[in-house]
Design a protein around this motif. Structure first.
Motif, PDB file in Angstrom:
ATOM      1  N   ALA A   1      14.913   4.676  12.575  1.00  0.00           N
ATOM      2  CA  ALA A   1      14.857   3.472  11.755  1.00  0.00           C
ATOM      3  C   ALA A   1      14.582   3.841  10.298  1.00  0.00           C
ATOM      4  N   GLY A   2      14.586   2.842   9.431  1.00  0.00           N
ATOM      5  CA  GLY A   2      14.347   3.070   8.024  1.00  0.00           C
ATOM      6  C   GLY A   2      12.872   3.252   7.700  1.00  0.00           C
ATOM      7  N   VAL A   3      12.596   3.611   6.455  1.00  0.00           N
ATOM      8  CA  VAL A   3      11.230   3.870   6.002  1.00  0.00           C
ATOM      9  C   VAL A   3      10.337   2.653   6.195  1.00  0.00           C
ATOM     10  N   ASP A   4      10.780   1.482   5.764  1.00  0.00           N
ATOM     11  CA  ASP A   4       9.945   0.279   5.823  1.00  0.00           C
ATOM     12  C   ASP A   4       9.567  -0.075   7.255  1.00  0.00           C
ATOM     13  N   VAL A   5      10.514   0.084   8.183  1.00  0.00           N
ATOM     14  CA  VAL A   5      10.220  -0.236   9.591  1.00  0.00           C
ATOM     15  C   VAL A   5       9.117   0.678  10.124  1.00  0.00           C
ATOM     16  N   ILE A   6       9.243   1.973   9.868  1.00  0.00           N
ATOM     17  CA  ILE A   6       8.264   2.939  10.393  1.00  0.00           C
ATOM     18  C   ILE A   6       6.906   2.754   9.744  1.00  0.00           C
ATOM     19  N   LEU A   7       6.865   2.624   8.423  1.00  0.00           N
ATOM     20  CA  LEU A   7       5.576   2.498   7.730  1.00  0.00           C
ATOM     21  C   LEU A   7       4.902   1.170   8.043  1.00  0.00           C
ATOM     22  N   SER A   8       5.665   0.109   8.185  1.00  0.00           N
ATOM     23  CA  SER A   8       5.074  -1.189   8.546  1.00  0.00           C
ATOM     24  C   SER A   8       4.455  -1.137   9.931  1.00  0.00           C
ATOM     25  N   ALA A   9       5.148  -0.469  10.866  1.00  0.00           N
ATOM     26  CA  ALA A   9       4.597  -0.332  12.225  1.00  0.00           C
ATOM     27  C   ALA A   9       3.326   0.508  12.202  1.00  0.00           C
ATOM     28  N   LEU A  10       3.306   1.567  11.387  1.00  0.00           N
ATOM     29  CA  LEU A  10       2.106   2.399  11.269  1.00  0.00           C
ATOM     30  C   LEU A  10       0.947   1.615  10.658  1.00  0.00           C
ATOM     31  N   GLU A  11       1.209   0.836   9.618  1.00  0.00           N
ATOM     32  CA  GLU A  11       0.157   0.043   8.982  1.00  0.00           C
ATOM     33  C   GLU A  11      -0.433  -0.961   9.954  1.00  0.00           C
ATOM     34  N   ALA A  12       0.423  -1.588  10.760  1.00  0.00           N
ATOM     35  CA  ALA A  12      -0.077  -2.543  11.752  1.00  0.00           C
ATOM     36  C   ALA A  12      -0.932  -1.839  12.796  1.00  0.00           C
ATOM     37  N   ASP A  13      -0.509  -0.651  13.217  1.00  0.00           N
ATOM     38  CA  ASP A  13      -1.256   0.095  14.228  1.00  0.00           C
ATOM     39  C   ASP A  13      -2.602   0.565  13.682  1.00  0.00           C
ATOM     40  N   ILE A  14      -2.617   1.035  12.415  1.00  0.00           N
ATOM     41  CA  ILE A  14      -3.861   1.500  11.798  1.00  0.00           C
ATOM     42  C   ILE A  14      -4.829   0.338  11.612  1.00  0.00           C
ATOM     43  N   ALA A  15      -4.293  -0.795  11.156  1.00  0.00           N
ATOM     44  CA  ALA A  15      -5.142  -1.979  10.971  1.00  0.00           C
ATOM     45  C   ALA A  15      -5.698  -2.460  12.309  1.00  0.00           C
ATOM     46  N   GLY A  16      -4.865  -2.419  13.334  1.00  0.00           N
ATOM     47  CA  GLY A  16      -5.324  -2.851  14.654  1.00  0.00           C
ATOM     48  C   GLY A  16      -6.403  -1.943  15.215  1.00  0.00           C
ATOM     49  N   ALA A  17      -6.324  -0.646  14.871  1.00  0.00           N
ATOM     50  CA  ALA A  17      -7.330   0.305  15.356  1.00  0.00           C
ATOM     51  C   ALA A  17      -8.607   0.276  14.507  1.00  0.00           C
ATOM     52  N   GLY A  18      -8.550  -0.429  13.385  1.00  0.00           N
ATOM     53  CA  GLY A  18      -9.709  -0.490  12.503  1.00  0.00           C
ATOM     54  C   GLY A  18     -10.013   0.834  11.831  1.00  0.00           C
ATOM     55  N   ALA A  19      -8.985   1.701  11.645  1.00  0.00           N
ATOM     56  CA  ALA A  19      -9.199   3.014  11.037  1.00  0.00           C
ATOM     57  C   ALA A  19      -9.391   2.862   9.532  1.00  0.00           C
ATOM     58  N   SER A  20     -10.414   3.522   9.003  1.00  0.00           N
ATOM     59  CA  SER A  20     -10.688   3.438   7.566  1.00  0.00           C
ATOM     60  C   SER A  20     -10.925   4.798   6.922  1.00  0.00           C
ATOM     61  N   THR A  21     -11.362   5.768   7.705  1.00  0.00           N
ATOM     62  CA  THR A  21     -11.565   7.114   7.147  1.00  0.00           C
ATOM     63  C   THR A  21     -10.276   7.913   7.274  1.00  0.00           C
ATOM     64  N   ALA A  22     -10.212   9.006   6.512  1.00  0.00           N
ATOM     65  CA  ALA A  22      -9.020   9.849   6.554  1.00  0.00           C
ATOM     66  C   ALA A  22      -8.776  10.394   7.952  1.00  0.00           C
ATOM     67  N   GLY A  23      -9.850  10.808   8.628  1.00  0.00           N
ATOM     68  CA  GLY A  23      -9.711  11.339   9.983  1.00  0.00           C
ATOM     69  C   GLY A  23      -9.219  10.287  10.957  1.00  0.00           C
ATOM     70  N   ASP A  24      -9.754   9.051  10.827  1.00  0.00           N
ATOM     71  CA  ASP A  24      -9.330   7.975  11.724  1.00  0.00           C
ATOM     72  C   ASP A  24      -7.864   7.603  11.479  1.00  0.00           C
ATOM     73  N   ILE A  25      -7.469   7.564  10.200  1.00  0.00           N
ATOM     74  CA  ILE A  25      -6.075   7.225   9.883  1.00  0.00           C
ATOM     75  C   ILE A  25      -5.134   8.302  10.405  1.00  0.00           C
ATOM     76  N   GLU A  26      -5.540   9.562  10.246  1.00  0.00           N
ATOM     77  CA  GLU A  26      -4.710  10.650  10.786  1.00  0.00           C
ATOM     78  C   GLU A  26      -4.576  10.524  12.298  1.00  0.00           C
ATOM     79  N   ALA A  27      -5.677  10.222  12.981  1.00  0.00           N
ATOM     80  CA  ALA A  27      -5.645  10.086  14.440  1.00  0.00           C
ATOM     81  C   ALA A  27      -4.751   8.929  14.858  1.00  0.00           C
ATOM     82  N   ALA A  28      -4.805   7.826  14.103  1.00  0.00           N
ATOM     83  CA  ALA A  28      -3.972   6.674  14.430  1.00  0.00           C
ATOM     84  C   ALA A  28      -2.491   6.995  14.231  1.00  0.00           C
ATOM     85  N   VAL A  29      -2.174   7.698  13.144  1.00  0.00           N
ATOM     86  CA  VAL A  29      -0.783   8.081  12.887  1.00  0.00           C
ATOM     87  C   VAL A  29      -0.292   9.045  13.961  1.00  0.00           C
ATOM     88  N   GLN A  30      -1.123  10.024  14.310  1.00  0.00           N
ATOM     89  CA  GLN A  30      -0.762  11.001  15.350  1.00  0.00           C
ATOM     90  C   GLN A  30      -0.536  10.292  16.680  1.00  0.00           C
TER      91      GLN A  30
END
Length: 328
Positions: free
Chosen positions: A140-169
């Motif tokens: 898919a395109g950039v916006d689709v992937i990044l929007s899905a990642l942002e929703a997943d990170i927000a849903g996980a409540g990740a705020s630190t760099a380590g938490d965001i990395e874990a959510a992306v992984q």
């Protein structure tokens, strides 16, 4: 009427003989295979069957070579886009130069889009890295992937760099994440037969672990550029450092993947050489089996032409005979 029928029959027969001899003289092969081989077609049929199979392998190897070369070109593009980026990100993140870092983050976002476009490369009407679903894009395109990642990170409540990395992984590893949203292709196409003994595996897709690691690192930097899930600049710098380290480490994996593909290319080339050599040998054997003596064919053609000319002359004389010419 009987005479006319006889003359026509003889004319047709002589024309056939002349045409057959001319064909054999031109092609060098017997026009009547059964007669040439004395009715034993076993060897000829075996040769034709093998040549037909080799023709299929030739198409398979040509297709495989084109696909492998195009894939290698895409690997080169991705490597060119990411080769120096990891080190540059680490240097900029440690230099405490916000403007230079922001410029590099924007550049990384553009490279992320370029890598996705490279994974959607087509050869003809088939997308290289989409598996069996090659009639559409691989990712898919950039916006689709990044929007899905942002929703997943927000849903996980990740705020630190380590938490965001874990959510992306986690999103890239989860079948319900990247494979369901970012990857638009299908399962791997599997191996392809290129000769009687050899098969090659060109089943590389955009969900290959090496590709996903590269995309994950680039996506993390792109997320920093969008700023929606990054709470502050300090966290953004940490994420950039993590992504830079990951890209730097992933470089050797991409090199190994390109080397794997290079070995498949070598096998394809070897199979092409062997198949061509076997084809040439079998075509020579077929030629020897069906070959005619050109001198003998030329003699038969000349004889048939001479007989045909004689027949035309006799026919013309007979057509001029009239009873009244002898009663005068």
């Amino acid at each position: 009427m009987a005479q006319t029928f006889m003359l026509r029959r003889m004319t047709t027969s002589l024309k056939q003989q002349a045409n057959t001899a001319a064909q054999e003289l031109t092609t060098g092969y017997s026009a009547n295979i059964g007669q040439k081989l004395g009715g034993d077609l076993t060897r000829f049929s075996a040769l034709e069957s093998t040549l037909s199979r080799l023709k299929g392998y030739r198409f398979a190897t040509d297709t495989a070579a084109t696909t492998a070369n195009a894939m290698q070109s895409v690997f080169g593009q991705i490597d060119s886009l990411t080769q120096d980026l990891g080190g540059a990100l680490l240097t900029a993140a440690n230099a405490e130069n916000p403007q230079a870092l922001q410029s590099l983050i924007s550049d990384a976002g553009a490279r992320f889009a370029s890598v996705l476009a490279a994974l959607n490369t087509k050869v003809g009407d088939k997308t290289l890295f989409a598996g069996i679903a090659s009639d559409g894009p691989a990712v898919a395109g950039v916006d689709v992937i990044l929007s899905a990642l942002e929703a997943d990170i927000a849903g996980a409540g990740a705020s630190t760099a380590g938490d965001i990395e874990a959510a992306v992984q986690s999103w890239f590893d989860d079948p319900a994440g990247f494979e369901a949203v970012g990857y638009l292709g299908g399962p791997s196409a599997g191996s392809l037969s290129i000769s009687a003994e050899d098969r090659v595996d060109l089943g590389f897709t955009a969900v290959d672990p090496v590709m996903r690691d590269t995309l994950k690192s680039l996506a993390m930097v792109a997320l920093v550029g969008r700023g929606a899930v990054v709470p502050d600049s300090a966290t953004g710098v940490q994420i950039v450092q993590i992504a830079g380290t990951s890209l730097f480490a992933n470089q050797s994996d991409r090199t190994y993947r390109a080397a794997d593909l290079g070995m498949q290319q070598a096998r394809i080339e070897q199979a092409q050489t062997r198949n061509q050599a076997e084809t040439s040998a079998l075509e020579l054997a077929r030629s020897n089996l069906l070959a005619v003596d050109p001198y003998e064919a030329a003699t038969r053609m000349e004889a048939a032409q001479t007989q045909l000319e004689t027949l035309y002359s006799v026919t013309a004389r007979l057509s001029r005979l009239r009873l009244v010419d002898f009663l005068r």
